[in-house]
Design a protein around this motif. Structure first.
Motif, PDB file in Angstrom:
ATOM      1  N   UNK A  58       9.402  -0.593 -10.723  1.00  0.00           N
ATOM      2  CA  UNK A  58       8.120   0.110 -10.290  1.00  0.00           C
ATOM      3  C   UNK A  58       8.588   1.719 -10.069  1.00  0.00           C
ATOM      4  N   UNK A  59       8.087   2.563 -10.959  1.00  0.00           N
ATOM      5  CA  UNK A  59       8.655   3.742 -10.854  1.00  0.00           C
ATOM      6  C   UNK A  59       8.096   4.704  -9.790  1.00  0.00           C
ATOM      7  N   UNK A  60       6.936   4.112  -8.991  1.00  0.00           N
ATOM      8  CA  UNK A  60       6.545   4.966  -7.966  1.00  0.00           C
ATOM      9  C   UNK A  60       7.187   4.366  -6.468  1.00  0.00           C
ATOM     10  N   UNK A  61       8.049   3.393  -6.526  1.00  0.00           N
ATOM     11  CA  UNK A  61       8.367   2.607  -5.258  1.00  0.00           C
ATOM     12  C   UNK A  61       9.503   3.832  -4.795  1.00  0.00           C
ATOM     13  N   UNK A  62       9.256   3.972  -3.489  1.00  0.00           N
ATOM     14  CA  UNK A  62      10.104   4.831  -2.701  1.00  0.00           C
ATOM     15  C   UNK A  62      11.582   4.526  -2.822  1.00  0.00           C
ATOM     16  N   UNK A  63      12.674   5.468  -3.055  1.00  0.00           N
ATOM     17  CA  UNK A  63      14.112   5.009  -3.563  1.00  0.00           C
ATOM     18  C   UNK A  63      14.853   5.093  -2.178  1.00  0.00           C
ATOM     19  N   UNK A  64      15.448   3.896  -2.015  1.00  0.00           N
ATOM     20  CA  UNK A  64      16.325   3.526  -0.663  1.00  0.00           C
ATOM     21  C   UNK A  64      17.649   4.011  -0.880  1.00  0.00           C
ATOM     22  N   UNK A  65      18.429   4.232   0.334  1.00  0.00           N
ATOM     23  CA  UNK A  65      19.908   4.485   0.150  1.00  0.00           C
ATOM     24  C   UNK A  65      20.677   3.485  -0.333  1.00  0.00           C
ATOM     25  N   UNK A  66      20.250   2.109  -0.099  1.00  0.00           N
ATOM     26  CA  UNK A  66      20.947   0.905  -0.734  1.00  0.00           C
ATOM     27  C   UNK A  66      20.820   0.850  -2.300  1.00  0.00           C
ATOM     28  N   UNK A  67      19.398   1.208  -2.658  1.00  0.00           N
ATOM     29  CA  UNK A  67      19.340   1.233  -4.289  1.00  0.00           C
ATOM     30  C   UNK A  67      19.890   2.436  -4.843  1.00  0.00           C
ATOM     31  N   UNK A  68      20.054   3.582  -4.113  1.00  0.00           N
ATOM     32  CA  UNK A  68      20.708   4.766  -4.641  1.00  0.00           C
ATOM     33  C   UNK A  68      22.204   4.480  -4.685  1.00  0.00           C
ATOM     34  N   UNK A  69      22.624   3.793  -3.662  1.00  0.00           N
ATOM     35  CA  UNK A  69      24.073   3.600  -3.493  1.00  0.00           C
ATOM     36  C   UNK A  69      24.530   2.566  -4.665  1.00  0.00           C
ATOM     37  N   UNK A  70      23.725   1.564  -4.850  1.00  0.00           N
ATOM     38  CA  UNK A  70      23.922   0.518  -6.082  1.00  0.00           C
ATOM     39  C   UNK A  70      24.096   1.190  -7.332  1.00  0.00           C
ATOM     40  N   UNK A  71      23.154   2.272  -7.532  1.00  0.00           N
ATOM     41  CA  UNK A  71      23.374   2.945  -8.765  1.00  0.00           C
ATOM     42  C   UNK A  71      24.405   3.739  -8.930  1.00  0.00           C
ATOM     43  N   UNK A  72      25.002   4.607  -7.943  1.00  0.00           N
ATOM     44  CA  UNK A  72      25.838   5.283  -7.950  1.00  0.00           C
ATOM     45  C   UNK A  72      27.055   4.531  -8.154  1.00  0.00           C
ATOM     46  N   UNK A  73      27.462   3.197  -7.416  1.00  0.00           N
ATOM     47  CA  UNK A  73      28.439   2.386  -7.580  1.00  0.00           C
ATOM     48  C   UNK A  73      28.680   2.182  -9.133  1.00  0.00           C
ATOM     49  N   UNK A  74      27.507   1.624  -9.708  1.00  0.00           N
ATOM     50  CA  UNK A  74      27.598   1.284 -11.180  1.00  0.00           C
ATOM     51  C   UNK A  74      28.004   2.351 -12.132  1.00  0.00           C
ATOM     52  N   UNK A  75      27.459   3.624 -11.809  1.00  0.00           N
ATOM     53  CA  UNK A  75      27.371   4.680 -12.816  1.00  0.00           C
ATOM     54  C   UNK A  75      28.786   5.296 -12.479  1.00  0.00           C
ATOM     55  N   UNK A  76      29.500   5.292 -11.140  1.00  0.00           N
ATOM     56  CA  UNK A  76      30.718   5.848 -11.304  1.00  0.00           C
ATOM     57  C   UNK A  76      31.893   4.762 -11.333  1.00  0.00           C
ATOM     58  N   UNK A  77      31.397   3.614 -11.706  1.00  0.00           N
ATOM     59  CA  UNK A  77      32.339   2.328 -11.690  1.00  0.00           C
ATOM     60  C   UNK A  77      33.256   2.138 -10.541  1.00  0.00           C
ATOM     61  N   UNK A  78      32.583   2.153  -9.437  1.00  0.00           N
ATOM     62  CA  UNK A  78      33.366   1.833  -7.970  1.00  0.00           C
ATOM     63  C   UNK A  78      33.391   0.414  -7.829  1.00  0.00           C
ATOM     64  N   UNK A  79      34.560  -0.199  -7.942  1.00  0.00           N
ATOM     65  CA  UNK A  79      34.488  -1.691  -7.748  1.00  0.00           C
ATOM     66  C   UNK A  79      34.306  -2.186  -6.316  1.00  0.00           C
ATOM     67  N   UNK A  80      34.845  -1.384  -5.509  1.00  0.00           N
ATOM     68  CA  UNK A  80      34.285  -1.837  -4.411  1.00  0.00           C
ATOM     69  C   UNK A  80      35.603  -2.475  -3.555  1.00  0.00           C
ATOM     70  N   UNK A  81      35.129  -3.305  -2.347  1.00  0.00           N
ATOM     71  CA  UNK A  81      36.184  -3.655  -1.312  1.00  0.00           C
ATOM     72  C   UNK A  81      36.145  -5.093  -1.348  1.00  0.00           C
ATOM     73  N   UNK A  82      36.715  -6.068  -0.694  1.00  0.00           N
ATOM     74  CA  UNK A  82      37.247  -7.249  -0.625  1.00  0.00           C
ATOM     75  C   UNK A  82      35.928  -8.103  -0.887  1.00  0.00           C
TER      76      UNK A  82
END
Length: 183
Positions: free
Chosen positions: A107-131
């Protein structure tokens, strides 16, 4: 000095000290200056299509709540994808191919949340993450936000269901660029 000049100096000094004492580091008090800096920085970040991205970046500042489309367009512009200025469907399809967004997000008009943006950032920046992210081989919005918090990509006040404003999204793009240059 003549009395009229002394009076003007006193008024200038008192108004300056009043404006300094009333200054608080809220978003509204420095928003125009920060916005101008971020627009110039982001135009510099996207030199290949900066003229096409300028209206998009200028509109972001006025948005109280950004949409999922804004997040997708900003990530695609950050990655310098050729479809960044195309239709939303083209941008979304390209991000799905690169596994930056989930298939169920559409949905293009759905509000963008911090969680969703963080998900996209981790995937775009290839952040592997913690444990947890490493053990489960999955990126979730919750743990992506925690990784972004830990790396200083998002402000400490965010939680995964809060919405981003336009200024927040521009600040995140700037922090992403700083993060990439520091690696």
């Amino acid at each position: 000095t003549p009395p009229i000049l002394t009076e003007i100096k006193v008024q200038e000094t008192s108004s300056l000290s009043a404006s300094i004492s009333n200054f608080s580091p809220t978003r509204r008090s420095f928003k125009p200056a920060v916005f101008a800096f971020m627009v110039m920085a982001l135009i510099t970040l996207f030199p290949s299509n900066s003229t096409a991205q300028t209206p998009f970046l200028r509109e972001l500042e006025d948005k109280a709540i950004t949409t999922f489309e804004d997040g997708c367009r900003s990530i695609s512009a950050f990655l310098r994808l050729p479809v960044a200025t195309g239709t939303f469907e083209q941008v979304l399809e390209e991000l799905r191919k690169r596994e930056i967004v989930r298939n169920k997000w559409a949905k293009a008009d759905e509000p963008l949340t911090w969680g969703r943006m963080s998900y996209m950032m981790c995937r775009a920046l290839d952040i592997r993450g913690g444990l947890v992210m490493t053990a489960t081989h999955r990126t979730t919005e919750r743990y992506a936000l925690r990784e972004c918090l830990d790396r200083g990509l998002v402000p400490r006040q965010g939680n995964k269901v809060r919405y981003l404003s336009g200024a927040d999204l521009m600040a995140v793009l700037y922090r992403m660029e700083v993060y990439v240059k520091s690696r």
